[in-house]
Write a protein that holds these residues in place. Structure first.
Motif, mmCIF file in Angstrom:
data_model
loop_
_atom_site.group_PDB
_atom_site.id
_atom_site.type_symbol
_atom_site.label_atom_id
_atom_site.label_comp_id
_atom_site.label_asym_id
_atom_site.label_seq_id
_atom_site.Cartn_x
_atom_site.Cartn_y
_atom_site.Cartn_z
ATOM 1 N N SER A 26 0.851 -1.192 0.000
ATOM 2 C CA SER A 26 0.000 0.000 0.000
ATOM 3 C C SER A 26 0.883 1.236 0.000
ATOM 4 C CB SER A 26 -0.878 0.034 1.257
ATOM 5 O OG SER A 26 -1.772 -1.055 1.268
ATOM 6 N N PHE A 27 0.411 2.256 -0.701
ATOM 7 C CA PHE A 27 0.991 3.592 -0.563
ATOM 8 C C PHE A 27 -0.072 4.424 0.146
ATOM 9 C CE2 PHE A 27 3.028 1.897 -4.423
ATOM 10 C CZ PHE A 27 4.357 2.039 -4.083
ATOM 11 N N GLY A 28 0.097 4.672 1.416
ATOM 12 C CA GLY A 28 -0.959 5.344 2.172
ATOM 13 C C GLY A 28 -2.229 4.520 2.094
ATOM 14 N N ALA A 29 -3.309 5.160 1.655
ATOM 15 C CA ALA A 29 -4.597 4.463 1.571
ATOM 16 C C ALA A 29 -4.743 3.680 0.264
ATOM 17 C CB ALA A 29 -5.738 5.478 1.700
ATOM 18 N N ASN A 30 -3.756 3.818 -0.626
ATOM 19 C CA ASN A 30 -3.844 3.162 -1.930
ATOM 20 C C ASN A 30 -3.298 1.735 -1.829
ATOM 21 O OD1 ASN A 30 -4.023 2.578 -4.616
ATOM 22 N ND2 ASN A 30 -2.549 4.136 -5.314
ATOM 23 N N HIS A 31 -4.198 0.774 -1.781
ATOM 24 C CA HIS A 31 -3.820 -0.637 -1.642
ATOM 25 C C HIS A 31 -3.516 -1.181 -3.044
ATOM 26 C CE1 HIS A 31 -4.928 -4.733 0.414
ATOM 27 N NE2 HIS A 31 -3.698 -4.706 -0.048
ATOM 28 N N VAL A 32 -2.230 -1.158 -3.409
ATOM 29 C CA VAL A 32 -1.845 -1.407 -4.811
ATOM 30 C C VAL A 32 -1.707 -2.902 -5.106
ATOM 31 C CG1 VAL A 32 -0.031 -1.027 -6.517
ATOM 32 C CG2 VAL A 32 -0.757 0.853 -5.041
ATOM 33 N N LEU A 33 -0.935 -3.614 -4.302
ATOM 34 C CA LEU A 33 -0.804 -5.072 -4.500
ATOM 35 C C LEU A 33 -1.658 -5.746 -3.438
ATOM 36 C CD1 LEU A 33 3.036 -5.470 -5.208
ATOM 37 C CD2 LEU A 33 1.153 -5.269 -6.872
ATOM 38 N N GLY A 50 -0.717 -6.142 -18.194
ATOM 39 C CA GLY A 50 -1.871 -5.623 -17.471
ATOM 40 C C GLY A 50 -1.988 -4.130 -17.669
ATOM 41 N N PRO A 51 -3.174 -3.581 -17.365
ATOM 42 C CA PRO A 51 -3.401 -2.155 -17.601
ATOM 43 C C PRO A 51 -2.486 -1.272 -16.766
ATOM 44 C CG PRO A 51 -5.422 -3.254 -16.830
ATOM 45 C CD PRO A 51 -4.344 -4.265 -16.812
ATOM 46 N N SER A 52 -2.338 -0.046 -17.213
ATOM 47 C CA SER A 52 -1.585 0.952 -16.473
ATOM 48 C C SER A 52 -2.210 1.119 -15.087
ATOM 49 C CB SER A 52 -1.649 2.262 -17.265
ATOM 50 O OG SER A 52 -0.980 3.260 -16.570
ATOM 51 N N GLY A 53 -1.361 1.147 -14.077
ATOM 52 C CA GLY A 53 -1.853 1.323 -12.709
ATOM 53 C C GLY A 53 -2.233 0.031 -12.015
ATOM 54 N N SER A 54 -2.049 -1.119 -12.692
ATOM 55 C CA SER A 54 -2.466 -2.384 -12.078
ATOM 56 C C SER A 54 -1.453 -2.913 -11.058
ATOM 57 C CB SER A 54 -2.730 -3.437 -13.160
ATOM 58 O OG SER A 54 -1.594 -3.637 -13.968
ATOM 59 N N GLY A 55 -0.258 -2.293 -10.997
ATOM 60 C CA GLY A 55 0.707 -2.682 -9.980
ATOM 61 C C GLY A 55 1.910 -3.450 -10.509
ATOM 62 N N LYS A 56 2.102 -3.465 -11.811
ATOM 63 C CA LYS A 56 3.196 -4.248 -12.403
ATOM 64 C C LYS A 56 4.568 -3.741 -11.940
ATOM 65 C CE LYS A 56 1.957 -3.174 -16.603
ATOM 66 N NZ LYS A 56 0.905 -2.193 -16.241
ATOM 67 N N SER A 57 4.764 -2.418 -12.034
ATOM 68 C CA SER A 57 6.054 -1.867 -11.618
ATOM 69 C C SER A 57 6.269 -2.064 -10.121
ATOM 70 C CB SER A 57 6.139 -0.374 -11.942
ATOM 71 O OG SER A 57 6.134 -0.176 -13.340
ATOM 72 N N THR A 58 5.217 -1.867 -9.352
ATOM 73 C CA THR A 58 5.334 -2.045 -7.901
ATOM 74 C C THR A 58 5.726 -3.485 -7.578
ATOM 75 O OG1 THR A 58 3.683 -0.305 -7.573
ATOM 76 C CG2 THR A 58 4.084 -1.792 -5.709
ATOM 77 N N LEU A 59 5.162 -4.433 -8.309
ATOM 78 C CA LEU A 59 5.523 -5.841 -8.090
ATOM 79 C C LEU A 59 7.015 -6.052 -8.353
ATOM 80 C CD1 LEU A 59 4.875 -8.820 -7.602
ATOM 81 C CD2 LEU A 59 4.167 -8.988 -10.009
ATOM 82 N N LEU A 66 13.237 -2.192 -4.049
ATOM 83 C CA LEU A 66 13.155 -0.748 -4.280
ATOM 84 C C LEU A 66 11.913 -0.225 -3.556
ATOM 85 C CD1 LEU A 66 14.116 -0.353 -8.046
ATOM 86 C CD2 LEU A 66 15.449 0.327 -6.050
ATOM 87 N N GLU A 67 10.917 -1.099 -3.378
ATOM 88 C CA GLU A 67 9.786 -0.805 -2.500
ATOM 89 C C GLU A 67 9.747 -1.871 -1.417
ATOM 90 O OE1 GLU A 67 8.105 1.828 -2.735
ATOM 91 O OE2 GLU A 67 8.250 2.454 -4.839
ATOM 92 N N GLU A 68 9.396 -1.445 -0.225
ATOM 93 C CA GLU A 68 9.284 -2.401 0.869
ATOM 94 C C GLU A 68 7.864 -2.954 0.898
ATOM 95 O OE1 GLU A 68 9.770 -2.569 5.699
ATOM 96 O OE2 GLU A 68 10.165 -0.686 4.646
HETATM 97 P P1 ADP Z 1 1.789 -0.170 -13.422
HETATM 98 O O1 ADP Z 1 3.266 -0.374 -13.495
HETATM 99 O O2 ADP Z 1 1.006 -1.435 -13.610
HETATM 100 O O3 ADP Z 1 1.309 0.896 -14.345
HETATM 101 P P2 ADP Z 1 2.358 0.893 -10.805
HETATM 102 O O4 ADP Z 1 2.879 -0.238 -9.999
HETATM 103 O O5 ADP Z 1 3.334 1.864 -11.346
HETATM 104 O O6 ADP Z 1 1.414 0.307 -11.953
HETATM 105 O O7 ADP Z 1 1.334 1.734 -9.963
HETATM 106 C C1 ADP Z 1 0.236 1.154 -9.293
HETATM 107 C C2 ADP Z 1 -0.358 2.182 -8.356
HETATM 108 O O8 ADP Z 1 0.575 2.481 -7.334
HETATM 109 C C3 ADP Z 1 -0.719 3.502 -9.010
HETATM 110 O O9 ADP Z 1 -1.938 3.917 -8.447
HETATM 111 C C4 ADP Z 1 0.411 4.422 -8.608
HETATM 112 O O10 ADP Z 1 -0.031 5.732 -8.514
HETATM 113 C C5 ADP Z 1 0.780 3.869 -7.240
HETATM 114 N N1 ADP Z 1 2.201 4.095 -6.912
HETATM 115 C C6 ADP Z 1 3.254 3.484 -7.520
HETATM 116 N N2 ADP Z 1 4.408 3.866 -6.959
HETATM 117 C C7 ADP Z 1 4.096 4.760 -5.983
HETATM 118 C C8 ADP Z 1 4.853 5.523 -5.039
HETATM 119 N N3 ADP Z 1 6.179 5.411 -4.982
HETATM 120 N N4 ADP Z 1 4.193 6.312 -4.185
HETATM 121 C C9 ADP Z 1 2.837 6.381 -4.228
HETATM 122 N N5 ADP Z 1 2.055 5.708 -5.078
HETATM 123 C C10 ADP Z 1 2.672 4.894 -5.952
#
Ligand code: ADP
Ligand code: MG
Length: 256
Positions: A26-33, A50-59, A66-68
């Protein structure tokens, strides 16, 4: 009776190369994965779509810390990255990452881009680092560019340098985050060709990409993510060619 220790420690070679269990971020209230479970075998190539914003980069970013992660466990080569006592720098050295933006050091030559991290991070001496740099520039077909500066290269060449730089650290695993998305279309092929060779050499690879032809030809498995979960996964021919889930179909219809 006392058990004899095995002659060879097999713990590092038996399991999957990458093991992700119950991963949340989660980033704050944003539950990404929202609960990712994924195993990647040694030598396997997995494409994540997957679509933009689905969490691929975060994964991907959770796989090299790079993210905890907020919750869950991640193992690479049998070492738990999410163990609070882990030597993060030591683990990260085993994981190469290539980004959409090539992130080369602009003020030094291609050769120095490859040599400096080896010297600083791995403590290699100059001769060894130079030899490794030469070998990896040859691997990506850029031996003749070793004295050039990044700005003198095309985007495709810069990305191939970024791959060579990652390889120079001797990673066990390579993570690619949309490595061809910033490139002009005519330069995409040369980068995918290098990745194809790496895959053929048995590198374990996790590749976020929208290049479906690459996924079809190279990936052992395609993972479709949406809304922070894995919606479906399987061989490319199935996930891309004949998806089971409506969400996968509509995504593919939008990008193909
Ligand atoms: P994708 O790569 O699938 O497009 P991301 O993993 O980049 O998706 O992002 C998924 C969600 O996480 C988005 O809503 C994005 O705004 C949020 N997010 C990603 N990285 C951060 C960050 N460092 N701080 C806050 N929100 C983030
Ligand atoms: Mg992304």
């Amino acid at each position: 009776m006392q058990q004899e220790a095995p002659a060879v420690d097999t713990t590092a070679t038996d399991g999957p190369e990458i093991e992700i269990r119950g991963l949340h971020k989660s980033f704050g209230a944003n539950h990404v994965l929202r609960g990712i479970d994924l195993d990647i075998a040694r030598g396997e190539v997995v494409c994540v779509i997957g679509p933009s914003g689905s969490g691929k980069s975060t994964l991907l970013r959770c796989v090299n810390l790079l993210e905890e992660p907020s919750e869950g466990r991640v193992f690479v080569g049998g070492t738990e990255l999410t163990d609070p006592d882990v030597d993060i720098d030591a683990v990260r050295r085993r994981i190469g990452m290539v980004f959409q933006q090539f992130n080369l050091f602009p003020h030094v030559s291609v050769r120095e881009n490859l040599v400096l991290p080896q010297r600083r991070v791995l403590g290699r001496n100059k001769a060894e680092a130079e030899a490794v740099a030469r070998k990896n520039l040859a691997r990506v077909g850029l031996s003749d560019k070793s004295e050039a500066y990044p700005a003198q290269l095309s985007g495709g060449q810069q990305q191939r340098v970024a791959i060579a730089r990652a390889l120079s650290m001797g990673p066990e695993v390579m993570l690619f985050d949309e490595p061809t998305s910033a490139l002009d279309p005519e330069l995409v092929g040369e980068v995918l060709a290098v990745m194809r060779v790496l895959a053929g050499e048995g590198m374990t690879m996790m590749v976020v990409t929208h290049e479906m032809s690459f996924a079809r030809e190279v990936a052992d498995r395609v993972v479709f993510m949406d809304g922070g979960v894995i919606v479906e996964q399987g061989p490319a021919a199935q996930v891309v060619g004949d998806p089971l889930e409506e969400r996968t179909r509509s995504f593919l219809n939008r990008i193909l």
